[in-house]
Design a protein around this motif. Structure first.
Motif, PDB file in Angstrom:
ATOM      1  N   GLY A 236      39.692  -1.046 -23.334  1.00  0.00           N
ATOM      2  CA  GLY A 236      39.431  -1.895 -24.654  1.00  0.00           C
ATOM      3  C   GLY A 236      41.086  -1.275 -25.313  1.00  0.00           C
ATOM      4  N   LYS A 237      41.096  -0.226 -26.661  1.00  0.00           N
ATOM      5  CA  LYS A 237      42.533  -0.235 -27.480  1.00  0.00           C
ATOM      6  C   LYS A 237      42.666   1.397 -26.703  1.00  0.00           C
ATOM      7  CE  LYS A 237      42.383  -3.224 -30.212  1.00  0.00           C
ATOM      8  NZ  LYS A 237      43.626  -4.461 -30.515  1.00  0.00           N
ATOM      9  N   LEU A 238      41.863   1.571 -25.659  1.00  0.00           N
ATOM     10  CA  LEU A 238      42.877   3.027 -25.529  1.00  0.00           C
ATOM     11  C   LEU A 238      43.514   3.098 -24.085  1.00  0.00           C
ATOM     12  CD1 LEU A 238      38.871   5.705 -26.056  1.00  0.00           C
ATOM     13  CD2 LEU A 238      41.207   4.565 -27.865  1.00  0.00           C
ATOM     14  N   ILE A 239      43.970   4.112 -24.158  1.00  0.00           N
ATOM     15  CA  ILE A 239      44.578   4.783 -22.660  1.00  0.00           C
ATOM     16  C   ILE A 239      44.154   5.294 -22.227  1.00  0.00           C
ATOM     17  CG2 ILE A 239      46.855   5.226 -21.649  1.00  0.00           C
ATOM     18  CD1 ILE A 239      48.430   4.032 -24.319  1.00  0.00           C
ATOM     19  N   VAL A 240      43.830   5.432 -21.025  1.00  0.00           N
ATOM     20  CA  VAL A 240      43.449   6.132 -20.018  1.00  0.00           C
ATOM     21  C   VAL A 240      44.420   6.921 -18.841  1.00  0.00           C
ATOM     22  CG1 VAL A 240      41.374   6.869 -17.910  1.00  0.00           C
ATOM     23  CG2 VAL A 240      41.321   5.180 -19.899  1.00  0.00           C
ATOM     24  N   LEU A 241      44.601   8.534 -18.783  1.00  0.00           N
ATOM     25  CA  LEU A 241      45.622   9.091 -18.135  1.00  0.00           C
ATOM     26  C   LEU A 241      44.786   9.460 -17.058  1.00  0.00           C
ATOM     27  CD1 LEU A 241      47.954   9.754 -16.661  1.00  0.00           C
ATOM     28  CD2 LEU A 241      48.445  11.399 -18.871  1.00  0.00           C
ATOM     29  N   THR A 242      44.214   9.640 -15.641  1.00  0.00           N
ATOM     30  CA  THR A 242      43.795   9.734 -14.831  1.00  0.00           C
ATOM     31  C   THR A 242      45.002  11.077 -14.133  1.00  0.00           C
ATOM     32  OG1 THR A 242      42.222   8.225 -14.378  1.00  0.00           O
ATOM     33  CG2 THR A 242      42.243   9.797 -12.868  1.00  0.00           C
ATOM     34  N   LEU A 243      44.732  12.102 -14.010  1.00  0.00           N
ATOM     35  CA  LEU A 243      46.138  13.280 -13.514  1.00  0.00           C
ATOM     36  C   LEU A 243      45.639  13.068 -12.453  1.00  0.00           C
ATOM     37  CD1 LEU A 243      45.378  16.329 -15.989  1.00  0.00           C
ATOM     38  CD2 LEU A 243      46.964  14.035 -15.624  1.00  0.00           C
ATOM     39  N   TYR A 244      46.802  13.113 -11.430  1.00  0.00           N
ATOM     40  CA  TYR A 244      47.009  13.292 -10.217  1.00  0.00           C
ATOM     41  C   TYR A 244      46.023  14.735  -9.063  1.00  0.00           C
ATOM     42  CZ  TYR A 244      50.605   9.524  -9.933  1.00  0.00           C
ATOM     43  OH  TYR A 244      51.519   9.113 -10.435  1.00  0.00           O
ATOM     44  N   GLU A 245      45.620  14.491  -7.837  1.00  0.00           N
ATOM     45  CA  GLU A 245      44.569  16.418  -7.821  1.00  0.00           C
ATOM     46  C   GLU A 245      45.466  17.245  -8.330  1.00  0.00           C
ATOM     47  OE1 GLU A 245      41.978  17.180  -3.975  1.00  0.00           O
ATOM     48  OE2 GLU A 245      42.633  15.830  -4.618  1.00  0.00           O
TER      49      GLU A 245
END
Length: 777
Positions: free
Chosen positions: A62-71
């Motif tokens: 949607g209007k959000l940014i999702v940052l999924t961290l590296y392990e």
């Protein structure tokens, strides 16, 4: 001290990140806090790590940014696990042996202490080579012996040492996982459950052969920087025995992060050789940067000393030519293919940097070397062609292990570190003082110093967060705000702010505001990106709640609970405006992109109006209030009523709760209004309390100095681009940060979206509809 902006460059080089502290700082000892904060964590933790790089994958929702961290990029957590246990520390000649026992709890606490100082009447307690009949008991869970260090001494230790209010203290943003080692050899101390910002009651009971000290504390509650709305229960106890043994017991402990350990002073200076490693000559380096030998020594069975022998005499710390020189040492349990760099995976990264003269800062005007790194002592010793540093090793490092040491050096003006390949050696004569206290046994040996840091994950670097987003989505953001499902190692629930002061969509620098554009490339920006949170705000913190709990009240005018009735009167649902704490935080931190760094020249005198936050006595009313008729700037200052008798009534103070708008001066610096629209104002100096008025407002005696916007321009120059050409439309990236392998929780998505919506409305309101804010990923 004249500090126009509270930045790491005041104790480092110009490419160090600015660290802007929110106004909780105004509630503590300013004189000491300014000195310490100039070289504080996270600035210290991030020192010398260079440009940012992505630390996760980026998508949009949607209007959000999702940052999924590296392990593994933020390390591991280590939560407190000693509840209902007793730790026994038994002294012997070479240190202390440690046992983990079932809980031994004395339910008779004795008398409550009315201050930190304790005097024993029945015996003297042997500790750290002396016998003590007096010590201080800190309300944050520690016992310290001796006198407090000066502000300059504490700054040189990273702020660690004995608190003037009793017990131990560390600087404001210290990571507990690093502060535990920083406390070594600062002051004789017992860290029972040291956690900054705790409060409550301390008790003392003295018997013929022991003294029992008990704490009943709560974590801070109810404020914008707190993790909880209501007090928590934390009860623990120390028993100091006449024979020198120490029992630390934990009955009921809600907090999960703290430092626990024994810190006697170990200053014998006894050295034992470990190994000397010869390095091939590097003909491409100047002699002072050509490392020929790495010498390793054990010191007092506690420190690893590393000496770098170079091919030529090193400049002394008072020589300006040291500016920009860098040396780095890395330790690991395996050979690292990427050499000695902060992101190569080393267990230990110790950096020495040379600095030229600075106009301001705790070191004064002199050039100097400074040392940075977890466990590393701050002293850098130069002897001819030899540079030496020493520090404690991380948990798990034991004598007899095979390790690898590597190094790197940096020439002045260079962004490149020249690598020295890893070399193996066998550790001897020293082991880590950090242990797992839940599993340590008496036979594990005597420790000169022994501790454990219980902590959340380390904070990400601001530059890495930004580069993760911009590298994927493009350089299309003026601001970035970060929110997360996980807590980080920070005693506060909020965040500071930082940024390169980019020029928006059209690029170019903004001048006349007392702050200069720099380090765009470190943030992976080609010229647009301006400012950001330096770390994510936890979804469970107070400031990410839409509303405080129903019925919440507070006598503290810096808590939202003190305003619930007043604010509820302006809404149709009988509640305060949603996400009020969140607006306080984001409005204040993003306001640091322009404020508060300027000075004014009045009758030939240059007057600081800040630094960093407007001075308490600055008249800073808000022309476009967010929610109350009378508001002082979100960036500090106050609303002052002149009583025409030498006194002034403070109608609104310099704290940013509840959320407030921006002053005329702020709006001018932001490019929202012209200089002609800024009314004359004043600054009150030499403020002296003089009671309260009938409405409870504080009254002060003060000396008033009139200030005009032309007085500011006389120092800073005109604001350019001017109001007719300044940026008016801004875009904020709202980023939710999640750990590897996880998705954002529904609460994180809902609350971040709620904050996003309120931020757009807040911005339009407090800029008088002269500017717009979007949040488009």
């Amino acid at each position: 001290m004249k500090v126009r902006r509270l930045t790491s460059p005041e104790c480092a080089v110009s490419r160090q990140p600015r660290i802007f502290l929110n106004r909780q700082l105004l509630r503590i000892d300013i004189a000491l806090a300014v000195v310490i904060a100039l070289c504080s964590v996270p600035g210290r933790a991030q020192f010398g790590e260079g440009p940012g790089h992505p630390i996760g994958t980026v998508t949009t929702r949607g209007k959000l940014i999702v940052l999924t961290l590296y392990e593994g990029v933020l390390g591991k957590v280590n939560m407190f696990n000693l509840s209902h246990h007793t730790l026994r520390f038994t002294p012997e000649q070479s240190g202390y042996r440690v046992e983990n026992l079932p809980l031994q709890w004395d339910a008779d606490f004795g008398s409550a202490l009315d201050g930190p100082n304790v005097s024993l009447k029945n015996f003297e307690f042997p500790f750290s080579g002396k016998k003590w009949n007096a010590f201080s008991v800190g309300v944050t869970g520690s016992i310290a012996f001796g006198e407090p260090a000066s502000g300059a001494e504490r700054a040189g230790r990273g702020g660690a040492g004995l608190s003037r209010s009793g017990g131990l203290s560390v600087e404001r943003f210290a990571l507990l996982q690093e502060a535990a080692a920083d406390l070594v050899n600062t002051v004789p101390a017992i860290s029972v459950f040291f956690k900054p910002r705790m409060s409550g009651t301390r008790y003392l009971k003295e018997l013929d052969d022991r003294a029992v000290i008990t704490w009943s504390l709560t974590e801070p509650a109810g404020s914008i920087q707190d993790w909880t709305w209501t007090p928590t229960v934390n009860r623990f106890q120390a028993v100091l025995h006449k024979d020198g043994s120490i029992d630390l017991s934990y009955d009921d402990v809600a907090a999960r992060d703290a430092i626990v350990g024994i810190y006697p002073m170990v200053t014998g200076g006894v050295e034992k050789d470990i190994e000397t490693i010869s390095i091939p000559q590097n003909s491409g380096m100047t002699p002072a940067l050509d490392i020929r030998k790495i010498r390793l020594n054990a010191v007092d069975d506690l420190y690893l000393k590393v000496s770098l022998d170079t091919g030529g005499a090193l400049p002394h710390g008072d020589d300006p030519v040291i500016a920009g020189i860098g040396y780095r040492v890395c330790l690991s349990k395996r050979a690292l293919p990427r050499g000695c760099s902060p992101d190569a995976g080393a267990d230990v990264v110790w950096t020495v940097q040379g600095f030229g003269p600075r106009r301001r800062g705790p070191w004064g005007n002199s050039p100097h070397y400074a040392a940075f790194g977890a466990g590393l002592q701050r002293q850098v010793k130069i002897d001819g062609s030899d540079l030496s540093i020493q520090g404690t090793l991380p948990e798990g490092y034991q004598a007899g292990e095979s390790l690898f040491v590597s190094a790197a050096m940096q020439a002045p003006g260079s962004q490149t570190w020249v690598q020295v390949a890893p070399h193996s050696f066998t550790l001897a004569g020293v082991k880590s003082p950090e242990v797992h206290l839940s599993s340590v046994k008496s036979q594990d040996g005597a420790f000169p110093v022994v501790f454990e840091a219980f902590h959340y994950t380390k904070p990400p670097r601001a530059e890495d967060l930004t580069c993760s987003v911009i590298k994927t989505l493009g350089d299309k953001f003026d601001f970035l705000a970060y929110y997360s499902d996980f807590r980080i190692d920070n005693p506060e629930a909020g965040t500071s702010s930082d940024g390169p002061l980019g020029g928006g969509p059209n690029g170019g620098a903004v001048t006349g505001i007392g702050a200069e554009q720099e380090r765009l490339a470190d943030y992976c920006s080609k010229g647009r990106f301006q400012w950001q949170f330096i770390q994510p705000v936890y979804v469970g913190s107070n400031q990410m709640q839409e509303y405080p709990p129903a019925g919440l009240t507070s006598a503290d005018s810096h808590d939202i609970g003190s305003y619930t009735h007043q604010l509820a009167e302006r809404t149709s649902n009988g509640k305060i405006p949603p996400y009020d704490y969140a607006m306080s935080q984001i409005g204040h931190e993003m306001g640091h992109r322009w404020a508060a760094f300027v000075s004014a020249k009045v009758n030939g005198e240059t007057i600081d109006l800040g630094p960093v936050h407007w001075a308490m006595g600055l008249q800073a009313p808000v022309p476009f209030p967010y929610q109350r008729p009378t508001e002082a700037s979100a960036m500090g200052g106050g609303v002052w009523q002149d009583n025409f008798d030498g006194t002034y009534t403070q109608l609104d103070d310099n704290y940013y709760v509840p959320a407030t708008g921006y002053s005329y001066l702020d709006l001018y610096l932001m490019g929202m209004i012209s200089a002609s629209e800024v009314p004359d104002f004043f600054i009150l100096r030499n403020l002296t309390p003089a009671g309260h008025d009938s409405n409870g407002h504080r009254i002060f005696k003060a000396d008033r100095t009139k200030v005009t916007i032309q007085d500011v321009i006389a120092v800073e120059g005109p604001r350019l681009p001017d109001v007719d050409h300044a940026q008016k439309g801004f875009n904020t990236g709202m980023v939710v940060v999640v750990e590897h392998g996880k998705a954002p929780s529904p609460e994180l998505v809902e609350r971040t979206n709620g904050i996003r919506e309120r931020w757009i409305d807040y911005w339009t309101t407090v800029t008088g509809h002269r500017s717009t804010m979007t949040a488009e990923p």
